[in-house]
Scaffold this motif. Structure first.
Motif, PDB file in Angstrom:
ATOM      1  N   TYR A  27     -47.849 -87.893  17.124  1.00  0.00           N
ATOM      2  CA  TYR A  27     -47.939 -89.180  16.439  1.00  0.00           C
ATOM      3  C   TYR A  27     -47.583 -89.051  14.962  1.00  0.00           C
ATOM      4  CZ  TYR A  27     -50.372 -90.601  20.660  1.00  0.00           C
ATOM      5  OH  TYR A  27     -50.706 -90.867  21.971  1.00  0.00           O
ATOM      6  N   GLU A  28     -46.502 -88.305  14.695  1.00  0.00           N
ATOM      7  CA  GLU A  28     -46.057 -88.073  13.322  1.00  0.00           C
ATOM      8  C   GLU A  28     -44.598 -88.512  13.159  1.00  0.00           C
ATOM      9  OE1 GLU A  28     -46.697 -84.022  12.185  1.00  0.00           O
ATOM     10  OE2 GLU A  28     -48.865 -84.204  12.295  1.00  0.00           O
ATOM     11  N   PRO A  29     -44.367 -89.759  12.802  1.00  0.00           N
ATOM     12  CA  PRO A  29     -42.991 -90.208  12.588  1.00  0.00           C
ATOM     13  C   PRO A  29     -42.299 -89.457  11.454  1.00  0.00           C
ATOM     14  CG  PRO A  29     -44.548 -91.933  11.960  1.00  0.00           C
ATOM     15  CD  PRO A  29     -45.337 -90.826  12.591  1.00  0.00           C
ATOM     16  N   SER A  30     -43.094 -88.854  10.572  1.00  0.00           N
ATOM     17  CA  SER A  30     -42.496 -88.107   9.464  1.00  0.00           C
ATOM     18  C   SER A  30     -41.697 -86.898   9.960  1.00  0.00           C
ATOM     19  CB  SER A  30     -43.569 -87.645   8.472  1.00  0.00           C
ATOM     20  OG  SER A  30     -44.472 -86.750   9.099  1.00  0.00           O
ATOM     21  N   THR A  31     -42.063 -86.360  11.111  1.00  0.00           N
ATOM     22  CA  THR A  31     -41.306 -85.246  11.686  1.00  0.00           C
ATOM     23  C   THR A  31     -39.880 -85.699  11.977  1.00  0.00           C
ATOM     24  OG1 THR A  31     -43.304 -84.332  12.684  1.00  0.00           O
ATOM     25  CG2 THR A  31     -41.204 -83.582  13.587  1.00  0.00           C
ATOM     26  N   LEU A  32     -39.739 -86.854  12.582  1.00  0.00           N
ATOM     27  CA  LEU A  32     -38.415 -87.409  12.869  1.00  0.00           C
ATOM     28  C   LEU A  32     -37.703 -87.792  11.579  1.00  0.00           C
ATOM     29  CD1 LEU A  32     -36.195 -88.417  14.739  1.00  0.00           C
ATOM     30  CD2 LEU A  32     -37.511 -90.544  15.024  1.00  0.00           C
ATOM     31  N   ALA A  33     -38.414 -88.409  10.660  1.00  0.00           N
ATOM     32  CA  ALA A  33     -37.804 -88.817   9.389  1.00  0.00           C
ATOM     33  C   ALA A  33     -37.276 -87.607   8.619  1.00  0.00           C
ATOM     34  CB  ALA A  33     -38.817 -89.581   8.538  1.00  0.00           C
ATOM     35  N   ASN A  34     -38.037 -86.539   8.584  1.00  0.00           N
ATOM     36  CA  ASN A  34     -37.588 -85.322   7.888  1.00  0.00           C
ATOM     37  C   ASN A  34     -36.377 -84.706   8.575  1.00  0.00           C
ATOM     38  OD1 ASN A  34     -39.486 -85.341   5.790  1.00  0.00           O
ATOM     39  ND2 ASN A  34     -41.012 -84.334   7.067  1.00  0.00           N
ATOM     40  N   TYR A  35     -36.367 -84.712   9.898  1.00  0.00           N
ATOM     41  CA  TYR A  35     -35.227 -84.196  10.650  1.00  0.00           C
ATOM     42  C   TYR A  35     -33.972 -85.014  10.322  1.00  0.00           C
ATOM     43  CZ  TYR A  35     -31.972 -83.717  14.509  1.00  0.00           C
ATOM     44  OH  TYR A  35     -30.832 -83.557  15.242  1.00  0.00           O
ATOM     45  N   LEU A  36     -34.088 -86.331  10.340  1.00  0.00           N
ATOM     46  CA  LEU A  36     -32.942 -87.188  10.052  1.00  0.00           C
ATOM     47  C   LEU A  36     -32.439 -86.983   8.629  1.00  0.00           C
ATOM     48  CD1 LEU A  36     -34.101 -90.459  11.837  1.00  0.00           C
ATOM     49  CD2 LEU A  36     -32.365 -88.827  12.625  1.00  0.00           C
ATOM     50  N   TYR A  37     -33.354 -86.761   7.711  1.00  0.00           N
ATOM     51  CA  TYR A  37     -32.963 -86.468   6.330  1.00  0.00           C
ATOM     52  C   TYR A  37     -32.164 -85.166   6.273  1.00  0.00           C
ATOM     53  CZ  TYR A  37     -33.255 -84.991   1.499  1.00  0.00           C
ATOM     54  OH  TYR A  37     -32.943 -84.534   0.242  1.00  0.00           O
ATOM     55  N   GLN A  38     -32.642 -84.133   6.964  1.00  0.00           N
ATOM     56  CA  GLN A  38     -31.931 -82.850   6.981  1.00  0.00           C
ATOM     57  C   GLN A  38     -30.560 -82.988   7.630  1.00  0.00           C
ATOM     58  OE1 GLN A  38     -32.805 -80.106   5.353  1.00  0.00           O
ATOM     59  NE2 GLN A  38     -34.573 -81.274   4.632  1.00  0.00           N
ATOM     60  N   LEU A  39     -30.468 -83.786   8.694  1.00  0.00           N
ATOM     61  CA  LEU A  39     -29.192 -84.007   9.363  1.00  0.00           C
ATOM     62  C   LEU A  39     -28.221 -84.737   8.434  1.00  0.00           C
ATOM     63  CD1 LEU A  39     -27.620 -83.648  12.007  1.00  0.00           C
ATOM     64  CD2 LEU A  39     -28.578 -85.828  12.773  1.00  0.00           C
ATOM     65  N   ALA A  40     -28.687 -85.769   7.757  1.00  0.00           N
ATOM     66  CA  ALA A  40     -27.832 -86.515   6.832  1.00  0.00           C
ATOM     67  C   ALA A  40     -27.403 -85.632   5.657  1.00  0.00           C
ATOM     68  CB  ALA A  40     -28.567 -87.759   6.326  1.00  0.00           C
ATOM     69  N   LYS A  41     -28.319 -84.838   5.166  1.00  0.00           N
ATOM     70  CA  LYS A  41     -28.011 -83.926   4.063  1.00  0.00           C
ATOM     71  C   LYS A  41     -26.970 -82.889   4.496  1.00  0.00           C
ATOM     72  CE  LYS A  41     -30.681 -80.621   1.607  1.00  0.00           C
ATOM     73  NZ  LYS A  41     -31.994 -80.159   1.207  1.00  0.00           N
ATOM     74  N   GLY A  42     -27.135 -82.345   5.698  1.00  0.00           N
ATOM     75  CA  GLY A  42     -26.177 -81.376   6.228  1.00  0.00           C
ATOM     76  C   GLY A  42     -24.811 -82.002   6.440  1.00  0.00           C
ATOM     77  N   TYR A  43     -24.789 -83.237   6.931  1.00  0.00           N
ATOM     78  CA  TYR A  43     -23.512 -83.912   7.139  1.00  0.00           C
ATOM     79  C   TYR A  43     -22.828 -84.195   5.803  1.00  0.00           C
ATOM     80  CZ  TYR A  43     -19.800 -86.955   8.497  1.00  0.00           C
ATOM     81  OH  TYR A  43     -18.549 -87.490   8.652  1.00  0.00           O
ATOM     82  N   ASN A  44     -23.594 -84.573   4.818  1.00  0.00           N
ATOM     83  CA  ASN A  44     -23.027 -84.824   3.492  1.00  0.00           C
ATOM     84  C   ASN A  44     -22.331 -83.565   2.963  1.00  0.00           C
ATOM     85  OD1 ASN A  44     -22.609 -86.464   1.087  1.00  0.00           O
ATOM     86  ND2 ASN A  44     -24.089 -85.089   0.127  1.00  0.00           N
ATOM     87  N   HIS A  45     -22.961 -82.423   3.153  1.00  0.00           N
ATOM     88  CA  HIS A  45     -22.369 -81.147   2.724  1.00  0.00           C
ATOM     89  C   HIS A  45     -21.090 -80.868   3.523  1.00  0.00           C
ATOM     90  CE1 HIS A  45     -22.071 -77.120   1.172  1.00  0.00           C
ATOM     91  NE2 HIS A  45     -22.146 -76.604   2.390  1.00  0.00           N
TER      92      HIS A  45
END
Length: 90
Positions: A27-45
């Motif tokens: 029940y931690e949406p922050s886990t998904l939010a952090n993953y999506l942030y890392q994915l977006a950051k990786g894609y930006n690079h």
């Protein structure tokens, strides 16, 4: 041969189902939010470092375009699970 940046993005995409399960189980949406942030950051690079449409080979161009589509789709699905709509274009 895959560039290390491409490899890391593919590995991140592979983690998506496990992240969804972990986020739901705890029940931690922050886990998904952090993953999506890392994915977006990786894609930006990736986008800033490697040519996509101007890749040296047509096959490489197609691969990078498909990788981009897969990442966009994953981010859109993940954001929808968080209740956030994303624009189709930026």
């Amino acid at each position: 041969k895959l560039d290390p940046i491409e490899r890391s993005l593919i590995m991140l995409l592979h983690e998506y189902p496990a992240i969804i399960s972990e986020s739901a189980d705890k029940y931690e949406p922050s886990t998904l939010a952090n993953y999506l942030y890392q994915l977006a950051k990786g894609y930006n690079h990736f986008y800033a470092t490697l040519p996509i449409l101007n890749a040296t080979e047509e096959q490489l161009c197609k691969f990078r375009l498909q990788l981009s589509v897969s990442i966009a789709s994953t981010i859109k699905k993940g954001m929808k699970l968080l209740g956030i709509d994303v624009p189709d274009q930026m």
